[in-house]
Design a protein around this motif. Sequence first.
Motif, PDB file in Angstrom:
ATOM      1  N   ILE A   1      44.429  34.760  40.329  1.00  0.00           N
ATOM      2  CA  ILE A   1      44.728  34.931  38.913  1.00  0.00           C
ATOM      3  C   ILE A   1      46.165  35.430  38.794  1.00  0.00           C
ATOM      4  O   ILE A   1      46.558  36.384  39.481  1.00  0.00           O
ATOM      5  CB  ILE A   1      43.753  35.934  38.260  1.00  0.00           C
ATOM      6  N   VAL A   2      46.939  34.782  37.914  1.00  0.00           N
ATOM      7  CA  VAL A   2      48.356  35.133  37.785  1.00  0.00           C
ATOM      8  C   VAL A   2      48.740  35.303  36.315  1.00  0.00           C
ATOM      9  O   VAL A   2      48.093  34.768  35.413  1.00  0.00           O
ATOM     10  CB  VAL A   2      49.263  34.059  38.426  1.00  0.00           C
ATOM     11  N   LEU A   3      49.826  36.026  36.099  1.00  0.00           N
ATOM     12  CA  LEU A   3      50.486  36.107  34.807  1.00  0.00           C
ATOM     13  C   LEU A   3      51.765  35.283  34.870  1.00  0.00           C
ATOM     14  O   LEU A   3      52.213  34.905  35.962  1.00  0.00           O
ATOM     15  CB  LEU A   3      50.821  37.562  34.464  1.00  0.00           C
ATOM     16  N   PHE A   4      52.358  35.039  33.715  1.00  0.00           N
ATOM     17  CA  PHE A   4      53.577  34.233  33.652  1.00  0.00           C
ATOM     18  C   PHE A   4      54.697  35.044  33.006  1.00  0.00           C
ATOM     19  O   PHE A   4      54.625  35.407  31.842  1.00  0.00           O
ATOM     20  CB  PHE A   4      53.317  32.958  32.854  1.00  0.00           C
ATOM     21  N   ARG A   5      55.696  35.401  33.780  1.00  0.00           N
ATOM     22  CA  ARG A   5      56.885  36.104  33.321  1.00  0.00           C
ATOM     23  C   ARG A   5      56.585  37.355  32.478  1.00  0.00           C
ATOM     24  O   ARG A   5      57.153  37.535  31.388  1.00  0.00           O
ATOM     25  CB  ARG A   5      57.792  35.149  32.539  1.00  0.00           C
ATOM     26  N   PRO A   6      55.694  38.219  32.929  1.00  0.00           N
ATOM     27  CA  PRO A   6      55.369  39.410  32.127  1.00  0.00           C
ATOM     28  C   PRO A   6      56.554  40.346  31.934  1.00  0.00           C
ATOM     29  O   PRO A   6      56.584  41.112  30.964  1.00  0.00           O
ATOM     30  CB  PRO A   6      54.253  40.081  32.937  1.00  0.00           C
ATOM     31  N   ASP A   7      57.520  40.297  32.837  1.00  0.00           N
ATOM     32  CA  ASP A   7      58.712  41.136  32.687  1.00  0.00           C
ATOM     33  C   ASP A   7      59.488  40.760  31.426  1.00  0.00           C
ATOM     34  O   ASP A   7      60.082  41.627  30.766  1.00  0.00           O
ATOM     35  CB  ASP A   7      59.606  41.004  33.918  1.00  0.00           C
TER      36      ASP A   7
ATOM     37  N   GLU B   1      42.794  42.602  35.783  1.00  0.00           N
ATOM     38  CA  GLU B   1      41.885  42.945  36.882  1.00  0.00           C
ATOM     39  C   GLU B   1      40.515  43.344  36.361  1.00  0.00           C
ATOM     40  O   GLU B   1      39.486  42.926  36.904  1.00  0.00           O
ATOM     41  CB  GLU B   1      42.489  44.088  37.703  1.00  0.00           C
ATOM     42  N   ALA B   2      40.488  44.146  35.295  1.00  0.00           N
ATOM     43  CA  ALA B   2      39.222  44.642  34.763  1.00  0.00           C
ATOM     44  C   ALA B   2      38.414  43.556  34.067  1.00  0.00           C
ATOM     45  O   ALA B   2      37.189  43.658  33.959  1.00  0.00           O
ATOM     46  CB  ALA B   2      39.482  45.791  33.786  1.00  0.00           C
ATOM     47  N   ASN B   3      39.104  42.508  33.587  1.00  0.00           N
ATOM     48  CA  ASN B   3      38.424  41.439  32.855  1.00  0.00           C
ATOM     49  C   ASN B   3      38.514  40.098  33.588  1.00  0.00           C
ATOM     50  O   ASN B   3      38.548  39.039  32.952  1.00  0.00           O
ATOM     51  CB  ASN B   3      39.035  41.307  31.459  1.00  0.00           C
ATOM     52  N   ALA B   4      38.516  40.156  34.908  1.00  0.00           N
ATOM     53  CA  ALA B   4      38.663  38.928  35.702  1.00  0.00           C
ATOM     54  C   ALA B   4      37.573  37.902  35.392  1.00  0.00           C
ATOM     55  O   ALA B   4      37.821  36.688  35.453  1.00  0.00           O
ATOM     56  CB  ALA B   4      38.656  39.277  37.185  1.00  0.00           C
ATOM     57  N   ASP B   5      36.368  38.371  35.046  1.00  0.00           N
ATOM     58  CA  ASP B   5      35.277  37.437  34.749  1.00  0.00           C
ATOM     59  C   ASP B   5      35.526  36.649  33.468  1.00  0.00           C
ATOM     60  O   ASP B   5      34.842  35.651  33.213  1.00  0.00           O
ATOM     61  CB  ASP B   5      33.952  38.194  34.621  1.00  0.00           C
TER      62      ASP B   5
ATOM     63  N   TRP C   1      58.663  32.662  38.496  1.00  0.00           N
ATOM     64  CA  TRP C   1      58.081  33.085  37.222  1.00  0.00           C
ATOM     65  C   TRP C   1      56.626  33.557  37.367  1.00  0.00           C
ATOM     66  O   TRP C   1      56.140  34.336  36.551  1.00  0.00           O
ATOM     67  CB  TRP C   1      58.108  31.933  36.219  1.00  0.00           C
ATOM     68  N   VAL C   2      55.929  33.065  38.376  1.00  0.00           N
ATOM     69  CA  VAL C   2      54.512  33.389  38.524  1.00  0.00           C
ATOM     70  C   VAL C   2      54.357  34.816  39.073  1.00  0.00           C
ATOM     71  O   VAL C   2      55.020  35.196  40.047  1.00  0.00           O
ATOM     72  CB  VAL C   2      53.799  32.375  39.434  1.00  0.00           C
ATOM     73  N   TYR C   3      53.457  35.580  38.460  1.00  0.00           N
ATOM     74  CA  TYR C   3      53.254  36.993  38.804  1.00  0.00           C
ATOM     75  C   TYR C   3      51.793  37.177  39.235  1.00  0.00           C
ATOM     76  O   TYR C   3      50.904  37.303  38.398  1.00  0.00           O
ATOM     77  CB  TYR C   3      53.571  37.849  37.576  1.00  0.00           C
ATOM     78  N   PRO C   4      51.500  37.156  40.540  1.00  0.00           N
ATOM     79  CA  PRO C   4      50.112  37.276  41.009  1.00  0.00           C
ATOM     80  C   PRO C   4      49.489  38.631  40.651  1.00  0.00           C
ATOM     81  O   PRO C   4      50.149  39.659  40.713  1.00  0.00           O
ATOM     82  CB  PRO C   4      50.239  37.141  42.541  1.00  0.00           C
ATOM     83  N   VAL C   5      48.224  38.587  40.246  1.00  0.00           N
ATOM     84  CA  VAL C   5      47.498  39.804  39.884  1.00  0.00           C
ATOM     85  C   VAL C   5      46.373  40.073  40.883  1.00  0.00           C
ATOM     86  O   VAL C   5      46.262  41.135  41.460  1.00  0.00           O
ATOM     87  CB  VAL C   5      46.935  39.730  38.455  1.00  0.00           C
ATOM     88  N   CYS C   6      45.511  39.079  41.052  1.00  0.00           N
ATOM     89  CA  CYS C   6      44.386  39.260  41.976  1.00  0.00           C
ATOM     90  C   CYS C   6      43.849  37.912  42.431  1.00  0.00           C
ATOM     91  O   CYS C   6      44.263  36.873  41.919  1.00  0.00           O
ATOM     92  CB  CYS C   6      43.281  40.097  41.335  1.00  0.00           C
TER      93      CYS C   6
END
Length: 395
Positions: free
Chosen positions: A126-132, A164-168, A390-395
């Motif tokens: 699961i990743v975010l996109f350019r959160p910075d 992370e808390a809402n991965a489902d 740009w991809v920001y890995p979370v979990c």
Amino acid sequence: MSLAAQAKQLPCALQPQRASLQLQQHGRAPARLPATRWQQRLAARAQLAAQAAPPAEVDWDSLGFGLSRVGATMWMASCDAVDGKWSTGELQPYGPLPMYPSAQALNYGQAVFEGMKAQRTAKDRIVLFRPDANADRMIEGAKRLSMVPPPKDLFLEAVTKVVEANADWVPPQGKGSLYLRPLLMGSGPILGLGPAPAYTLVVYCASVGSYFKGGQLTPIDLIVETHFHRAAPGGMGGTKCAGNYSPVLVTQLAAKKNGYSDVVYLDAKTDTYLEEVSSCNIFVVKGKTIRTPPLKGTILPGVTRRSIIELARSRGYTVEEEPVSVTEAMEADEIFTTGTAVVVSPVGSLTYEGKRRQFGEPGQPSPVALELYDQLTGLQQERYPDPFGWVYPVC
């Protein structure tokens, strides 16, 4: 943890909730709130939590853009404006926020927000996109509204923990995304006009699909607004403040009633040049040249807008950030819009002063919009390499 211990840990900005917990410790409902009403509120909050729980089977293909699949967990931190220090923040169940009616945001509008998405990728993560970039934009917006901005690392920690808390709640790859809404508001009470004495940063989320009803790549029909303006030079158009959005509803609702998907606004000085759509940026294509209105304080600096500019240039297009007249738009090869919610959306038609211009084949996405949509989403979902980082890995 006891109710008394919970009360002590609450930040000063949440005094109403602190008092409620202290009263509960002694078996009483809050003052001036009948026990029956207090019980009703508790029951309503429990119902919200129950509705938020993900069922065993979810029809991910039926997702729209709304709160039908809201994440069960949100994150919240507070700040006292006197010392400007933010609390560490914590995860808690999604539910109502304790706030005085005299909260600055409710009376004078100190509130900015962001929109972001988390996605499952081809690499099974699961990743975010350019959160910075979202963090930077919130900081700039907070400064414009005289708010205490959250530190960038706190913002990134908040959105990461919520994912992370809402991965489902993150849909399978290609079935949608987890939309995150970071919201910064002046939550402290105040009567006279001035900055809030305290601020709250909340991040909540929901599983979403396509923003427009027709589907992600179904061309949308736009109408040019010739009476109202979204923003004016020197105003708040370049800031993602809450007050920028409700004023567009009067024109947007009228347009939808007449069969249009949304409204595109013109500049407030001359009523000649395109600015943006109600909640997304706009691009005009002519041959291998793509033009989009420049950022001069009246247009939101969209993260997707910036990404599409860089991505298109890397693919050989000439991209110009220059004024685009409505006449030029009516003569373009194609038009598309961009935004976190809409991603890349092809425009099927543009109507101006009763004249309608059709772009491409009805119901079919235009070629440049389709190409850039595929490249952007392929990068976001890690189907394609990410040379931009740009991809920001979370979990």
